[in-house]
Design a protein around this motif. Structure first.
Motif, PDB file in Angstrom:
ATOM      1  N   ASP A  35       0.629  -1.113  -0.112  1.00 27.40           N
ATOM      2  CA  ASP A  35      -0.005  -0.055  -0.151  1.00 27.40           C
ATOM      3  C   ASP A  35       0.786   1.465  -0.079  1.00 27.40           C
ATOM      4  OD1 ASP A  35      -1.502   2.123   0.309  1.00 27.40           O
ATOM      5  OD2 ASP A  35      -2.986   0.939   1.841  1.00 27.40           O
ATOM      6  N   GLU A  36       0.686   2.233  -0.637  1.00 28.44           N
ATOM      7  CA  GLU A  36       1.940   3.568  -1.224  1.00 28.44           C
ATOM      8  C   GLU A  36       1.186   4.410  -0.338  1.00 28.44           C
ATOM      9  OE1 GLU A  36      -0.734   2.936  -4.828  1.00 28.44           O
ATOM     10  OE2 GLU A  36       0.343   2.306  -3.896  1.00 28.44           O
ATOM     11  N   SER A  37       0.312   4.035   0.034  1.00 30.56           N
ATOM     12  CA  SER A  37      -0.488   5.220   1.107  1.00 30.56           C
ATOM     13  C   SER A  37       0.226   5.220   2.774  1.00 30.56           C
ATOM     14  CB  SER A  37      -1.550   5.496   0.130  1.00 30.56           C
ATOM     15  OG  SER A  37      -1.620   5.912  -1.068  1.00 30.56           O
ATOM     16  N   ASN A  38      -0.705   4.011   2.911  1.00 27.35           N
ATOM     17  CA  ASN A  38      -0.633   4.231   4.423  1.00 27.35           C
ATOM     18  C   ASN A  38       0.097   3.244   5.265  1.00 27.35           C
ATOM     19  OD1 ASN A  38      -3.580   5.557   4.573  1.00 27.35           O
ATOM     20  ND2 ASN A  38      -3.611   3.779   2.927  1.00 27.35           N
ATOM     21  N   VAL A 108       8.269  -6.783   4.608  1.00 29.05           N
ATOM     22  CA  VAL A 108       8.635  -6.019   3.411  1.00 29.05           C
ATOM     23  C   VAL A 108       7.821  -4.939   3.429  1.00 29.05           C
ATOM     24  CG1 VAL A 108      10.488  -7.337   2.622  1.00 29.05           C
ATOM     25  CG2 VAL A 108       8.682  -7.764   1.880  1.00 29.05           C
ATOM     26  N   SER A 109       8.072  -3.559   2.785  1.00 29.02           N
ATOM     27  CA  SER A 109       7.014  -2.949   1.934  1.00 29.02           C
ATOM     28  C   SER A 109       8.229  -2.686   0.972  1.00 29.02           C
ATOM     29  CB  SER A 109       7.167  -1.661   3.027  1.00 29.02           C
ATOM     30  OG  SER A 109       6.537  -0.556   2.896  1.00 29.02           O
ATOM     31  N   VAL A 110       7.211  -2.165   0.450  1.00 29.07           N
ATOM     32  CA  VAL A 110       7.417  -1.420  -1.065  1.00 29.07           C
ATOM     33  C   VAL A 110       8.314  -0.426  -1.158  1.00 29.07           C
ATOM     34  CG1 VAL A 110       6.458  -1.250  -3.656  1.00 29.07           C
ATOM     35  CG2 VAL A 110       5.960  -3.619  -2.742  1.00 29.07           C
ATOM     36  N   GLY A 111       6.754   0.678  -0.927  1.00 31.54           N
ATOM     37  CA  GLY A 111       7.441   2.172  -0.229  1.00 31.54           C
ATOM     38  C   GLY A 111       5.888   3.166  -0.780  1.00 31.54           C
ATOM     39  N   LYS A 112       6.183   4.365  -0.571  1.00 35.03           N
ATOM     40  CA  LYS A 112       5.596   4.964   0.200  1.00 35.03           C
ATOM     41  C   LYS A 112       5.222   6.380  -0.158  1.00 35.03           C
ATOM     42  CE  LYS A 112       3.762   2.217   3.372  1.00 35.03           C
ATOM     43  NZ  LYS A 112       2.878   0.929   3.378  1.00 35.03           N
ATOM     44  N   ILE A 113       4.118   6.874  -0.723  1.00 35.52           N
ATOM     45  CA  ILE A 113       4.493   8.162  -1.811  1.00 35.52           C
ATOM     46  C   ILE A 113       4.776   8.993  -0.240  1.00 35.52           C
ATOM     47  CG2 ILE A 113       2.932  10.669  -2.245  1.00 35.52           C
ATOM     48  CD1 ILE A 113       3.072   7.776  -4.375  1.00 35.52           C
ATOM     49  N   LEU A 114       5.297   9.648  -0.092  1.00 37.11           N
ATOM     50  CA  LEU A 114       6.354  10.629   0.667  1.00 37.11           C
ATOM     51  C   LEU A 114       6.216  12.544   1.350  1.00 37.11           C
ATOM     52  CD1 LEU A 114       9.164   8.578   1.385  1.00 37.11           C
ATOM     53  CD2 LEU A 114       7.057   8.783   2.977  1.00 37.11           C
ATOM     54  N   GLN A 115       6.405  12.798  -0.525  1.00 37.72           N
ATOM     55  CA  GLN A 115       6.234  14.176  -0.574  1.00 37.72           C
ATOM     56  C   GLN A 115       4.951  14.127  -1.349  1.00 37.72           C
ATOM     57  OE1 GLN A 115       9.986  14.543  -1.853  1.00 37.72           O
ATOM     58  NE2 GLN A 115      10.814  14.414  -0.561  1.00 37.72           N
ATOM     59  N   SER A 116       4.472  15.907  -1.639  1.00 30.47           N
ATOM     60  CA  SER A 116       3.227  15.808  -2.441  1.00 30.47           C
ATOM     61  C   SER A 116       4.162  16.230  -3.854  1.00 30.47           C
ATOM     62  CB  SER A 116       2.713  17.281  -2.248  1.00 30.47           C
ATOM     63  OG  SER A 116       3.607  18.604  -1.633  1.00 30.47           O
ATOM     64  N   ALA A 121       2.238   6.809  -8.242  1.00 32.66           N
ATOM     65  CA  ALA A 121       2.560   5.254  -7.598  1.00 32.66           C
ATOM     66  C   ALA A 121       3.099   4.179  -8.530  1.00 32.66           C
ATOM     67  CB  ALA A 121       1.538   5.007  -6.771  1.00 32.66           C
ATOM     68  N   CYS A 122       2.552   4.752 -10.062  1.00 33.72           N
ATOM     69  CA  CYS A 122       2.863   3.494 -10.562  1.00 33.72           C
ATOM     70  C   CYS A 122       3.324   2.320 -10.592  1.00 33.72           C
ATOM     71  CB  CYS A 122       2.992   3.776 -12.051  1.00 33.72           C
ATOM     72  SG  CYS A 122       1.504   5.236 -13.098  1.00 33.72           S
ATOM     73  N   PRO A 123       4.948   3.263 -10.130  1.00 33.23           N
ATOM     74  CA  PRO A 123       6.531   2.559  -9.839  1.00 33.23           C
ATOM     75  C   PRO A 123       6.433   1.589  -8.529  1.00 33.23           C
ATOM     76  CG  PRO A 123       7.150   5.055 -10.655  1.00 33.23           C
ATOM     77  CD  PRO A 123       5.895   4.791 -10.248  1.00 33.23           C
ATOM     78  N   ALA A 143       2.868 -15.881   2.269  1.00 32.47           N
ATOM     79  CA  ALA A 143       3.270 -14.976   1.889  1.00 32.47           C
ATOM     80  C   ALA A 143       1.820 -13.942   2.106  1.00 32.47           C
ATOM     81  CB  ALA A 143       4.493 -14.225   0.465  1.00 32.47           C
ATOM     82  N   ILE A 144       1.676 -12.736   2.727  1.00 33.23           N
ATOM     83  CA  ILE A 144       0.098 -12.610   2.712  1.00 33.23           C
ATOM     84  C   ILE A 144       0.541 -10.679   2.092  1.00 33.23           C
ATOM     85  CG2 ILE A 144      -1.369 -11.775   4.175  1.00 33.23           C
ATOM     86  CD1 ILE A 144      -0.854 -13.518   6.262  1.00 33.23           C
ATOM     87  N   VAL A 145      -0.363  -9.608   1.623  1.00 34.07           N
ATOM     88  CA  VAL A 145      -0.042  -9.013   0.859  1.00 34.07           C
ATOM     89  C   VAL A 145      -1.470  -7.823   1.024  1.00 34.07           C
ATOM     90  CG1 VAL A 145       0.557  -7.363  -1.545  1.00 34.07           C
ATOM     91  CG2 VAL A 145       0.811 -10.375  -1.347  1.00 34.07           C
ATOM     92  N   ASP A 146      -0.546  -6.403   1.608  1.00 34.92           N
ATOM     93  CA  ASP A 146      -2.123  -6.152   2.230  1.00 34.92           C
ATOM     94  C   ASP A 146      -1.090  -5.019   0.856  1.00 34.92           C
ATOM     95  OD1 ASP A 146      -3.365  -3.833   3.111  1.00 34.92           O
ATOM     96  OD2 ASP A 146      -1.603  -2.879   4.565  1.00 34.92           O
ATOM     97  N   MET A 147      -2.939  -5.116   0.128  1.00 36.68           N
ATOM     98  CA  MET A 147      -3.487  -4.522  -0.924  1.00 36.68           C
ATOM     99  C   MET A 147      -3.454  -2.746  -0.823  1.00 36.68           C
ATOM    100  SD  MET A 147      -2.281  -5.534  -4.067  1.00 36.68           S
ATOM    101  CE  MET A 147      -1.644  -7.387  -4.356  1.00 36.68           C
ATOM    102  N   GLU A 148      -3.084  -1.794  -1.846  1.00 36.02           N
ATOM    103  CA  GLU A 148      -3.434  -0.333  -2.085  1.00 36.02           C
ATOM    104  C   GLU A 148      -5.150  -0.285  -1.974  1.00 36.02           C
ATOM    105  OE1 GLU A 148      -3.457   1.657  -5.099  1.00 36.02           O
ATOM    106  OE2 GLU A 148      -2.848   0.423  -6.303  1.00 36.02           O
ATOM    107  N   ALA A 149      -5.800   0.679  -1.889  1.00 37.43           N
ATOM    108  CA  ALA A 149      -7.164   0.613  -1.658  1.00 37.43           C
ATOM    109  C   ALA A 149      -7.885   0.569  -2.790  1.00 37.43           C
ATOM    110  CB  ALA A 149      -7.784   1.848  -1.028  1.00 37.43           C
TER     111      ALA A 149
END
Ligand SMILES: Nc1ncnc2c1ncn2[C@@H]1O[C@H](COP(=O)(O)OP(=O)(O)OP(=O)(O)O)[C@@H](O)[C@H]1O
Ligand SMILES: [Mg+2]
Length: 265
Positions: A35-38, A108-116, A121-123, A143-149
């Motif tokens: 989830d790249e946001s939360n 593990v975490s794929v990455g988050k959007i941190l800055q305006s 989030a395509c990458p 493996a359990i994946v927490d997807m973005e909304a």
């Protein structure tokens, strides 16, 4: 398995309880925060920080974006892009800075959007998809994946190598409508194990009503989680999830998904 659903429906809470339950059933558990946001998942799991994002491992978001552009302009499919060096990824080969472990659960975490204005989030979607595609699990690993909304991850092909999808459904029309969409998108990419999990259930009448609505939408149901004051409190305080009625309810879902094993180190 991946967990998806509407924003705020309870995806991260379910991922956390599935991870703990799978561990108790003897599995080595890898949680993938896609989830790249939360960013709250690590707290729910009881970690005191998030792992360094896998996005950094592949050169950062800008680098992935440039590689995507280069492939597009050369006419080559972005699908063939060699993002991660290895052809196959074993959990033990993930560099230590990018994976945290506690009580037998790895994160593990794929990455988050941190800055305006940092761009879309395509990458992140590409890294999620490539990582999951290359991830090789042993028989005692899950493996359990927490997807973005929402459903954008389907558009990005993140689900291509996922064997089962759990859709969290809270009592709202929007949540049911999204579940219907996810159900058909998952079937469209050939995933045969797609189930709804009802969440935040406050009465048996409500559960019956939602079951009926799922049946009419042709969505299979695997279990229900009641509104759990302990989850609510832990989410309010930013503390680890545990205890509460939901643990047993998620246990019943896991009984249908994973055979019990001897606990492994
Ligand atoms: N079974 C439950 N009982 C009580 N409250 C719950 C339950 N599940 C979730 N919640 C509440 O819903 C909120 C959202 O849960 P969670 O963060 O797991 O959802 P999410 O789908 O991961 O959200 P996002 O889309 O923002 O990542 C929590 O902060 C908590 O207050
Ligand atoms: Mg979440």
């Amino acid at each position: 398995m991946s967990v998806c659903g509407k924003g705020g429906s309870g995806k991260s809470a379910l991922v956390t309880l599935l991870a703990k339950g799978a561990r108790e059933r003897g599995y080595r558990v890898l949680v993938v925060d896609s989830d790249e946001s939360n960013s709250g998942l690590f707290r729910m799991l009881g970690f005191n920080r998030a792992p360094n994002p896998l996005m950094e491992l592949v050169g950062g978001k800008r680098s992935v974006q440039q590689k995507m552009l280069a492939k597009f302009s050369s006419g080559e499919s972005e699908h063939q892009m060699e993002l991660l060096a290895q052809g196959e990824i074993l959990v033990e080969n993930i560099p230590r800075q990018y994976i945290l472990e506690q009580d037998g659960i790895r994160l593990v975490s794929v990455g988050k959007i941190l800055q305006s204005l940092e761009g879309c989030a395509c990458p992140m979607g590409v890294v999620s998809r490539e990582f999951l595609k290359k991830l090789r699990l042993k028989e005692n690993e899950v493996a359990i994946v927490d997807m973005e909304a929402g459903v954008e991850h389907f558009g990005r092909g993140v689900e291509t190598s996922v064997d089962s999808v759990l859709i969290v459904v809270e009592p709202s029309f929007e949540s049911l409508a999204l579940a219907e969409k996810v159900n058909s998108l998952a079937a469209g990419v050939g995933i045969s194990n797609v189930w709804a999990v009802l969440n935040k259930i406050t009465s048996e009448e409500l559960a019956a009503k939602l079951k009926d609505k799922l049946r009419k939408r042709d969505i299979a149901l695997i279990g229900a989680i009641h509104h759990d004051p302990q989850i609510f409190e832990a989410c309010l305080e930013g503390s680890p999830l545990g205890g509460g009625n939901a643990v047993g309810e998620v246990g019943k879902i896991l009984d249908l998904l994973l055979p019990r094993r001897e606990l492994c180190a």
